[in-house]
Design a protein around this motif. Structure first.
Motif, mmCIF file in Angstrom:
data_model
loop_
_atom_site.group_PDB
_atom_site.id
_atom_site.type_symbol
_atom_site.label_atom_id
_atom_site.label_comp_id
_atom_site.label_asym_id
_atom_site.label_seq_id
_atom_site.Cartn_x
_atom_site.Cartn_y
_atom_site.Cartn_z
ATOM 1 N N PRO A 64 -17.432 39.172 -51.811
ATOM 2 C CA PRO A 64 -17.055 38.827 -53.190
ATOM 3 C C PRO A 64 -18.283 38.544 -54.055
ATOM 4 C CG PRO A 64 -16.686 36.963 -51.733
ATOM 5 C CD PRO A 64 -17.045 38.124 -50.847
ATOM 6 N N ILE A 65 -18.088 38.627 -55.350
ATOM 7 C CA ILE A 65 -19.133 38.258 -56.305
ATOM 8 C C ILE A 65 -19.399 36.761 -56.187
ATOM 9 C CG2 ILE A 65 -19.750 38.184 -58.756
ATOM 10 C CD1 ILE A 65 -17.841 40.509 -59.208
ATOM 11 N N GLU A 66 -20.632 36.371 -56.324
ATOM 12 C CA GLU A 66 -20.994 34.957 -56.299
ATOM 13 C C GLU A 66 -20.258 34.212 -57.415
ATOM 14 O OE1 GLU A 66 -22.470 31.255 -55.803
ATOM 15 O OE2 GLU A 66 -22.666 32.924 -54.394
ATOM 16 N N GLN A 67 -19.452 33.206 -57.031
ATOM 17 C CA GLN A 67 -18.600 32.519 -58.003
ATOM 18 C C GLN A 67 -19.408 31.804 -59.082
ATOM 19 O OE1 GLN A 67 -15.186 32.752 -58.195
ATOM 20 N NE2 GLN A 67 -15.499 31.725 -60.163
ATOM 21 N N SER A 68 -20.568 31.265 -58.720
ATOM 22 C CA SER A 68 -21.368 30.559 -59.730
ATOM 23 C C SER A 68 -21.846 31.519 -60.819
ATOM 24 C CB SER A 68 -22.564 29.871 -59.071
ATOM 25 O OG SER A 68 -23.466 30.813 -58.503
ATOM 26 N N TYR A 69 -22.068 32.796 -60.459
ATOM 27 C CA TYR A 69 -22.446 33.783 -61.471
ATOM 28 C C TYR A 69 -21.287 34.016 -62.432
ATOM 29 C CZ TYR A 69 -26.278 35.040 -58.212
ATOM 30 O OH TYR A 69 -27.357 35.030 -57.387
ATOM 31 N N ILE A 70 -20.090 34.162 -61.855
ATOM 32 C CA ILE A 70 -18.905 34.365 -62.698
ATOM 33 C C ILE A 70 -18.717 33.181 -63.635
ATOM 34 C CG2 ILE A 70 -16.398 34.668 -62.691
ATOM 35 C CD1 ILE A 70 -16.664 36.008 -59.960
ATOM 36 N N ILE A 79 -18.708 35.062 -74.975
ATOM 37 C CA ILE A 79 -18.457 36.077 -73.957
ATOM 38 C C ILE A 79 -17.051 35.929 -73.390
ATOM 39 C CG2 ILE A 79 -19.119 36.958 -71.691
ATOM 40 C CD1 ILE A 79 -21.096 37.632 -73.931
ATOM 41 N N GLU A 80 -16.327 37.037 -73.333
ATOM 42 C CA GLU A 80 -15.009 37.089 -72.695
ATOM 43 C C GLU A 80 -15.095 38.003 -71.476
ATOM 44 O OE1 GLU A 80 -10.351 38.303 -73.708
ATOM 45 O OE2 GLU A 80 -11.966 38.827 -75.116
ATOM 46 N N VAL A 81 -14.745 37.465 -70.310
ATOM 47 C CA VAL A 81 -14.738 38.262 -69.084
ATOM 48 C C VAL A 81 -13.394 38.968 -68.979
ATOM 49 C CG1 VAL A 81 -14.870 38.213 -66.567
ATOM 50 C CG2 VAL A 81 -16.382 36.752 -67.925
ATOM 51 N N LYS A 82 -13.419 40.293 -68.884
ATOM 52 C CA LYS A 82 -12.197 41.080 -68.872
ATOM 53 C C LYS A 82 -11.802 41.536 -67.470
ATOM 54 C CE LYS A 82 -10.363 42.084 -72.103
ATOM 55 N NZ LYS A 82 -9.314 41.367 -72.860
ATOM 56 N N ALA A 83 -12.787 41.838 -66.608
ATOM 57 C CA ALA A 83 -12.503 42.345 -65.265
ATOM 58 C C ALA A 83 -13.764 42.183 -64.425
ATOM 59 C CB ALA A 83 -12.077 43.817 -65.312
ATOM 60 N N GLN A 84 -13.629 42.439 -63.130
ATOM 61 C CA GLN A 84 -14.774 42.312 -62.241
ATOM 62 C C GLN A 84 -14.699 43.352 -61.130
ATOM 63 O OE1 GLN A 84 -14.269 38.921 -59.156
ATOM 64 N NE2 GLN A 84 -13.268 38.141 -61.012
ATOM 65 N N SER A 85 -15.853 43.667 -60.548
ATOM 66 C CA SER A 85 -15.921 44.591 -59.419
ATOM 67 C C SER A 85 -16.898 44.056 -58.389
ATOM 68 C CB SER A 85 -16.369 45.983 -59.872
ATOM 69 O OG SER A 85 -16.645 46.796 -58.739
ATOM 70 N N LYS A 86 -16.357 43.717 -57.216
ATOM 71 C CA LYS A 86 -17.243 43.271 -56.141
ATOM 72 C C LYS A 86 -18.037 44.443 -55.580
ATOM 73 C CE LYS A 86 -13.902 43.829 -52.332
ATOM 74 N NZ LYS A 86 -13.218 43.168 -51.203
ATOM 75 N N TRP A 87 -17.430 45.644 -55.567
ATOM 76 C CA TRP A 87 -18.123 46.814 -55.044
ATOM 77 C C TRP A 87 -19.418 47.060 -55.801
ATOM 78 C CZ3 TRP A 87 -13.397 50.655 -54.756
ATOM 79 C CH2 TRP A 87 -12.634 50.344 -53.618
ATOM 80 N N MET A 88 -19.382 46.885 -57.122
ATOM 81 C CA MET A 88 -20.570 47.157 -57.935
ATOM 82 C C MET A 88 -21.263 45.883 -58.401
ATOM 83 S SD MET A 88 -19.425 50.612 -59.952
ATOM 84 C CE MET A 88 -17.642 50.489 -59.853
ATOM 85 N N ASN A 89 -20.738 44.726 -57.936
ATOM 86 C CA ASN A 89 -21.347 43.422 -58.210
ATOM 87 C C ASN A 89 -21.576 43.224 -59.705
ATOM 88 O OD1 ASN A 89 -22.257 40.905 -57.431
ATOM 89 N ND2 ASN A 89 -24.353 41.578 -57.045
ATOM 90 N N CYS A 90 -20.489 43.364 -60.456
ATOM 91 C CA CYS A 90 -20.614 43.255 -61.905
ATOM 92 C C CYS A 90 -19.333 42.713 -62.520
ATOM 93 C CB CYS A 90 -20.956 44.611 -62.520
ATOM 94 S SG CYS A 90 -19.614 45.824 -62.432
ATOM 95 N N LEU A 91 -19.459 42.293 -63.779
ATOM 96 C CA LEU A 91 -18.322 41.868 -64.582
ATOM 97 C C LEU A 91 -18.219 42.763 -65.809
ATOM 98 C CD1 LEU A 91 -18.829 37.973 -64.664
ATOM 99 C CD2 LEU A 91 -17.449 39.295 -63.056
#
Length: 535
Positions: A64-70, A79-91
């Motif tokens: 999973p993506i590091e929660q503290s980064y999220i 900033i509004e977070v719309k989606a995330q991808s653990k495969w590509m390590n991005c939001l």
């Protein structure tokens, strides 16, 4: 242009944009080892079993993506977070250009990629904003009580007669909504037999998948629908997860991010097949839109996600699109992805349907990959009536269900082997075209070839795969053989490559031009010849 074309009038996109969409990528996953030590914390046993059966190792991309980064990105100003991808390590984020650029100062941020391509190129550009027409090029024509044509065209009915009906396989369906699926007769069999496993609405952020839109209903019925004497889907005994990733109110790259997030969930729950009758090319904001030159197999976000899904052991099928008779006739995202089976459409008589998007990809790969009935396809509407409709939206699930049923028949096969057998059984495999790709598969022939390859490989035959191939060929040796010489010839009989090989050792052909080659493998007293196609 969108391959899921939904009849609606857009109220958004008629004015200038003050917010930008972007992906923010992170440097690392500092707690990845915790996951790798206990993968069941994030993946189901079925997902792990699918990997193990195909020799696929867990990697940091599964963590999973590091929660503290999220948390820090979510708390960032504007900033509004719309989606995330653990495969590509991005939001996937949305905000003003100034607020997004400020994120680059965070030490854990690797880079930011904007949906507006001109911002990535550092070339300021203004554009007139016009809405993308999201209407479905699928029309109910008349009530039609015979789905045999679309099933028998693939010889999937012969699989059904052998009790290969998708049982034991899980299909994840990504679409705009599945209205009334939980109430109408054509899906009673799915619910009564416990074949519906769950779903999620990524657009709405809730579990409601049955009251949003009708397109997924029509799509799903091509695979799982069952009304005795009227409609039999190509995988009536497969199990299904349903995911909403398509926002019918607008056309925005966040839908690609929803799609990837759903693909990651499909992986987590152990799905075998992904079927998606969605496609992306143009967006409401033209700065976000793709050009044909972007169709290189691994540039678009959803195409990257689809390729990763394949690397995890799943088979991804996507509708080729309905733009074949337009000014931009080419296949879009994610059907253009390197490891996606793009499904085009034919009529009842196996003649090309003129709306079906064509190939090749910009980098010259064969697209579409295969064809199935997509004009006047028999399916269920949301009232439970058996009707017909047209579009590659329906040829894709017809094929996806058939592939799942075929995979049930060859449970030992990897996803790559299944794809290879399906392509090799198609009627234009040796002479692919821009309209048909490799053509219409014959799944009984595919099964015969698969069973023969197993029998021969156990006795006295080399198994050469994948075929067609992109860059690297693998050769599985028969029992008792350890070393051989592999020679490739062009159509003039000239040697273009030669190498000593051992079992499962990669044989690179990345420097060869696309086309058909002849191979010869020699080992002691055994000699084998054949053909291989380089994409």
């Amino acid at each position: 242009m969108k391959n899921l074309l939904i009849i609606t009038v857009l109220l958004s996109g008629l004015f200038g944009y003050t917010q930008e969409d972007a992906w923010v990528y992170f440097n690392d996953k500092p707690n990845a080892q915790i996951f790798l030590n206990n993968p069941l914390s994030m993946l189901t046993q079925r997902a792990l079993d699918r990997r193990a059966a195909q020799g696929i190792a867990l990697t940091v991309s599964d963590a999973p993506i590091e929660q503290s980064y999220i948390d820090q990105i979510t708390a960032a100003e504007g900033i509004e977070v719309k989606a995330q991808s653990k495969w590509m390590n991005c939001l996937h984020i949305r905000g003003s250009l100034t607020d997004i650029e400020a994120l680059a100062n965070l030490t854990f941020v690797n880079h930011i990629r904007y949906a507006d391509h001109s911002l990535n190129a550092k070339m300021p550009q203004t554009a007139t904003i016009s809405p993308v027409n999201k209407q479905l090029d699928t029309q109910e024509i008349f009530t039609y009580g015979n789905s045999l044509n679309q099933v028998s065209m693939l010889n999937a009915h012969l699989l059904h007669q052998q009790d290969f009906t998708g049982s034991g396989k899980i299909i994840a369906v990504m679409d705009s909504g599945f209205s009334a699926v939980n109430t109408i007769i054509p899906f009673n069999r799915m619910f009564n037999n416990g074949l519906y496993l769950g779903g999620y609405n990524y657009v709405g952020g809730n579990n409601d998948v049955f009251s949003t839109h009708n397109h997924g209903t029509l799509v799903l019925s091509c695979m799982s629908g069952y009304v005795d004497g009227q409609l039999v889907g190509t995988a009536p005994d497969a199990q299904y997860y349903l995911y909403i990733t398509e926002d019918i109110s607008s056309e925005n790259p966040v839908e690609e991010s929803y799609w990837v997030q759903a693909a990651e969930e499909a992986d987590r729950v152990g799905a075998d097949v992904i079927s998606t009758s969605l496609g992306y090319f143009g967006y409401d904001n033209p700065n976000y839109s793709y050009a044909y030159s972007d169709m290189t197999g691994d540039k678009a976000f959803a195409s990257q996600g689809a390729n990763i899904a394949f690397s995890k052991g799943m088979i991804v099928l996507a509708s080729a699109g309905n733009s074949g008779n337009s000014a931009s006739p080419f296949i879009g995202v994610p059907a253009e992805a390197t490891n996606v089976l793009a499904v085009g459409a034919v009529q009842f008589d196996e003649v090309y349907a003129n709306f079906s998007s064509i190939g090749p990809s910009f980098d010259g790969r064969i697209k579409p990959d295969v064809m199935a009935k997509g004009q006047s396809t028999t399916l269920s509407n949301t009232a439970g009536n058996i009707v017909t409709a047209s579009g590659t939206s329906f040829s894709c699930p017809v094929m996806a269900g058939a592939v799942a049923s075929f995979w049930q028949a060859v449970p030992w096969a990897s996803n790559q082997q299944v794809v290879d057998f399906v392509k090799q059984s198609a009627d234009r495999f040796l002479n692919p075209t821009d309209q048909y790709g490799y053509g219409i598969p014959d799944l009984q022939l595919a099964l015969n070839m698969a069973l023969l390859s197993v029998s021969d490989n156990r006795n006295s035959k080399f198994l050469v795969y994948p075929n067609p191939v992109n860059d690297v060929v693998s050769i599985s040796f028969p029992n008792g053989f350890e070393v051989a010489k592999m020679t490739l010839f062009n159509n003039l009989g000239q040697i273009v490559s030669e190498k000593k090989i051992t079992s499962n050792q990669p044989f690179s052909i990345e420097n060869l031009s696309s086309g058909m080659y002849y191979y010869k493998i020699r080992s002691n007293t055994l000699e084998q010849s054949g053909k291989i196609i380089k994409n």
